[in-house]
Design a protein around this motif. Structure first.
Motif, PDB file in Angstrom:
ATOM      1  N   ILE A  78       0.848  -1.192   0.000  1.00  0.00           N
ATOM      2  CA  ILE A  78       0.000   0.000   0.000  1.00  0.00           C
ATOM      3  C   ILE A  78       0.879   1.237   0.000  1.00  0.00           C
ATOM      4  O   ILE A  78       1.789   1.366   0.815  1.00  0.00           O
ATOM      5  N   SER A  79       0.583   2.146  -0.919  1.00  0.00           N
ATOM      6  CA  SER A  79       1.348   3.385  -1.003  1.00  0.00           C
ATOM      7  C   SER A  79       0.424   4.546  -0.639  1.00  0.00           C
ATOM      8  O   SER A  79      -0.585   4.768  -1.305  1.00  0.00           O
ATOM      9  N   LEU A  80       0.757   5.250   0.427  1.00  0.00           N
ATOM     10  CA  LEU A  80      -0.110   6.323   0.925  1.00  0.00           C
ATOM     11  C   LEU A  80       0.575   7.684   0.801  1.00  0.00           C
ATOM     12  O   LEU A  80       1.777   7.790   1.029  1.00  0.00           O
ATOM     13  N   ASP A  81      -0.199   8.711   0.469  1.00  0.00           N
ATOM     14  CA  ASP A  81       0.295  10.088   0.582  1.00  0.00           C
ATOM     15  C   ASP A  81      -0.206  10.623   1.918  1.00  0.00           C
ATOM     16  O   ASP A  81      -1.426  10.693   2.129  1.00  0.00           O
ATOM     17  N   VAL A  82       0.706  10.960   2.810  1.00  0.00           N
ATOM     18  CA  VAL A  82       0.298  11.387   4.153  1.00  0.00           C
ATOM     19  C   VAL A  82       0.886  12.747   4.498  1.00  0.00           C
ATOM     20  O   VAL A  82       1.844  13.201   3.872  1.00  0.00           O
ATOM     21  N   ALA A  83       0.308  13.364   5.504  1.00  0.00           N
ATOM     22  CA  ALA A  83       0.856  14.622   6.023  1.00  0.00           C
ATOM     23  C   ALA A  83       2.197  14.325   6.684  1.00  0.00           C
ATOM     24  O   ALA A  83       2.337  13.316   7.378  1.00  0.00           O
ATOM     25  N   ASP A  84       3.178  15.175   6.435  1.00  0.00           N
ATOM     26  CA  ASP A  84       4.515  14.945   6.966  1.00  0.00           C
ATOM     27  C   ASP A  84       4.619  15.575   8.351  1.00  0.00           C
ATOM     28  O   ASP A  84       5.193  16.655   8.522  1.00  0.00           O
ATOM     29  N   LYS A  85       4.027  14.894   9.327  1.00  0.00           N
ATOM     30  CA  LYS A  85       4.116  15.431  10.688  1.00  0.00           C
ATOM     31  C   LYS A  85       4.161  14.290  11.690  1.00  0.00           C
ATOM     32  O   LYS A  85       3.772  13.161  11.364  1.00  0.00           O
ATOM     33  N   PRO A  86       4.649  14.576  12.905  1.00  0.00           N
ATOM     34  CA  PRO A  86       4.801  13.503  13.886  1.00  0.00           C
ATOM     35  C   PRO A  86       3.462  12.837  14.203  1.00  0.00           C
ATOM     36  O   PRO A  86       2.403  13.482  14.161  1.00  0.00           O
TER      37      PRO A  86
END
Lengths: 438, 438
Positions: free
Chosen positions: B353-361
């Motif tokens: 699975i390839s997800l685009d996510v927010a780059d935050k902790p």
């Protein structure tokens, strides 16, 4: 479904035989459904009756295989003894006493297939032997039946798992022949006496069987040209890699270009890495078939071992039992084309020749002249000085010369090599290997 | 040898039919020797009678296939029309009027195989269809006969040449789907309307046939889960390569671990480069079979085209003619196990699975929790900041998260993906692909 069982006599209860017996018991219901009647193990002939054989009723064990096949109530004899006698006599007796035969005996089929087929036909019995070539890989049935409407021109096979394991190790780890053989022995891939495998006898028997079926003619073991693979070196693998090749021990069955003859041979050969057979690793087997209509086919799988060989035996057992029930027989020997088998000298192939030569002007011209005199055309030449061989002699150092030829008759190629050995500038022929699969 | 010829009616004379007719003429003597009687083309049903058909006696041409199969003197009908009707009605009439049938019709066999087999059995005829799956590759005969004494657990196949060509181009040249499809169309590998191929309908029909034969049960086209390969992207291939995989459109037929059910499905999947199917290039087909005793087998060859398909048809023709002469029939349908076919949700597989996510902790923890809630265990996670997607929003940039799971039921995996879509930190699901062949 018929309730009266078909009776099976098992000759031999070693690695393959015991697995046949085990599956017959474990999958009795499946076999019955697929055959249309139950099958029953009616007797097991062994040499050592005292040995404990799990899952086999001791009352079935006998040391008299002749009495077993002559009982008269046996429907199918499964022969997994191997060797020529007593297997040959027992199979013939089985036919005479009402049984069809499933055999895994490549040596016997390669030596006396024609006589056995004739005996089967005379008595109206089946003789099936899928397990004799490349273990579990369905090969004889596809060649004999699936391609029955096609014209096979070439069969190229890796049909010996032991030697493929050794060559694969040499290729991937850089090991020498002895080291790779030792590993094969330690892992149980090679027997204590590996001669039958490494000298190509096993593969030659399979080549004879395959050629006979593929070309609908008779090819005997003696017709098969054979070279073993004990002299393949790490340097040969380096040369192969430089050409984009690997090295495999191949069984090659070919129809001549004019269609008037066939050849069968076993020898190590350089094979392009792009060829489907090049990626057959470890002890796996694979057979590549080129036919007129179907094109290029490949069959791949485990070529040996108790379970895979038993799978092939049981597939044949189901077919033979079905034939029995239907009072029919399957396809027998097909040798109607009656084509002559040509000698190795007539095979058209390519050579990769590695020569140690004197490093001085004119050597290449001298060598090239020898090729020309034998009618052999050169594809590529690679010449390399070898400072490590520099000596103090007046004619300077030594060089290595690698010649790859175009296609030519093997007799012309081997004649060329003989003549090269006679040149005083040629210090030695480091290696000769045929190049196939292009 | 019998001198009275066996009579063959050919229904359809397109790419395959004309090649069948050509080979029947060109190899008449070979076919007669292999069958034990000559075979004669007794009639050819076509739609366009005016078309010139080289090598076929115009007197044999008819536009009335029904009258041809009802003639009563036809021994074998070769059906290469394709589609459901009129093929289905013609085959049934052929059985009723004394003929056995050789068909290349995958759609019909997948839809109505059971009824056709029942009709063949009722009239005591043969129904052979090696050409329906993977063209020239002997597959149905090996599964049905060679492995008749074994237990097949899994069939994994590249059974559509068009899609394999497209995926191979995407993999080797970096082309996108549309560009690769255009090349396939230009080279004649893809039809003007490629839907049947690229949406997996063609492969699904073959999967239904293979699963039925492999597991001795009935699997209909509607039982096969199907996903096409039109959404596979260059990015998917990059992800696959990062895992040491390539992407293939696979037909997968499996027996459940408990043996109580089977499944059949077609979808694109990541496959390790070390798997024998990974090296099947261009428009070639190959089918990998895992069975209990034989182990891992593979069958490779051209999956389509006039000549290869004709080779398979003629192999069947020889077998059916031999059966006719022996007044026997070959193995019919074997559906005795009568196993249920489970839905896709019950298939155990792995997801990439390839997800685009927010780059935050905290994002990874949130995502991992969703997997845990669905009982899906994670194998590996790869997280990567994507500066190219940096934006001005307060939550910083975007990252890409690649998750590869352990094996889990497809329902749990797809449920996980649905839940991930609901997370506000997940901007999008870039791709989902199953991972097979390990």
């Amino acid at each position: 479904m018929r309730t009266r069982p078909l009776k099976v006599a098992l000759l031999g209860c070693g690695v393959v035989g015991s697995e046949v017996a085990r599956i017959m018991t474990a999958h009795a219901e499946d076999l019955a459904a697929r055959i249309g009647a139950p099958v029953e193990l009616a007797g097991v002939a062994v040499r050592r009756p005292g040995k404990v054989r799990e899952g086999i009723d001791p009352a079935l064990i006998t040391t008299d295989p002749t009495a077993l096949v002559k009982r008269g109530d046996i429907d199918v004899v499964v022969e997994v003894i191997g060797g020529i006698e007593p297997a040959r006599g027992l199979i013939t007796e089985a036919f005479a006493h009402g049984a069809s035969v499933v055999s895994a005996n490549k040596a016997l089929l390669a030596k006396d297939g024609a006589a056995l087929h004739a005996a089967a036909a005379r008595y109206g019995r089946d003789l099936y032997y899928e397990a004799a070539v490349a273990g579990a890989i369905p090969l004889i049935r596809p060649l004999r039946e699936s391609l029955a409407g096609d014209k096979v021109n070439r069969v190229l096979g890796i049909v010996n798992g032991t030697t493929n394991f050794i060559l694969d190790k040499m290729d991937t780890t850089g090991a020498g022949y002895q080291e790779a053989l030792d590993e094969a022995t330690a892992l149980g891939y090679a027997e204590a006496d590996p001669t039958a495998d490494v000298e190509g006898f096993d593969a030659a028997a399979k080549a004879a069987i395959l050629a006979g079926i593929a070309f609908h003619t008779r090819v005997r073991l003696d017709d098969v040209y054979r070279e073993g693979m004990t002299e393949v070196t790490s340097a040969d693998f380096a040369s192969a890699r430089a050409m984009g090749c690997t090295i495999k021990l191949l069984a090659i069955c070919e129809r001549a270009a004019d269609g008037g003859s066939v050849t069968a041979r076993v020898h190590p050969a350089m094979l392009p890495l792009s060829h489907p057979l090049a990626s057959v690793r470890e002890a796996y087997n694979a057979v590549f078939v080129e036919s007129e209509a179907a094109g290029r086919l490949m069959f791949y799988g485990p070529g040996a071992g108790g379970s895979p060989t038993a799978s092939a035996v049981l597939g044949d057992l189901v077919a033979v039992c079905r034939n029995k029930l239907g009072e029919a027989t399957g396809p027998g020997e097909s040798a109607y084309t009656n084509l002559p088998v040509s000698a190795m000298g007539e095979v058209v192939t390519r050579y990769h020749i590695s020569l140690d030569v004197a490093d001085k002007p004119g050597v290449l011209a001298q060598v090239a002249t020898v090729f020309a005199e034998h009618g052999v055309s050169i594809d590529t030449v690679r010449q390399q000085s070898r400072p490590d061989f520099q000596d103090t002699a007046s004619d300077g150092g030594e060089a290595s010369l690698v010649v790859v030829t175009h296609r030519a008759p093997d007799a012309a190629l081997s004649g060329t090599v003989e003549a090269l050995r006679g040149l005083d500038t040629v210090r030695g022929v480091a290696s000769i290997m045929r190049v196939e699969g292009e």
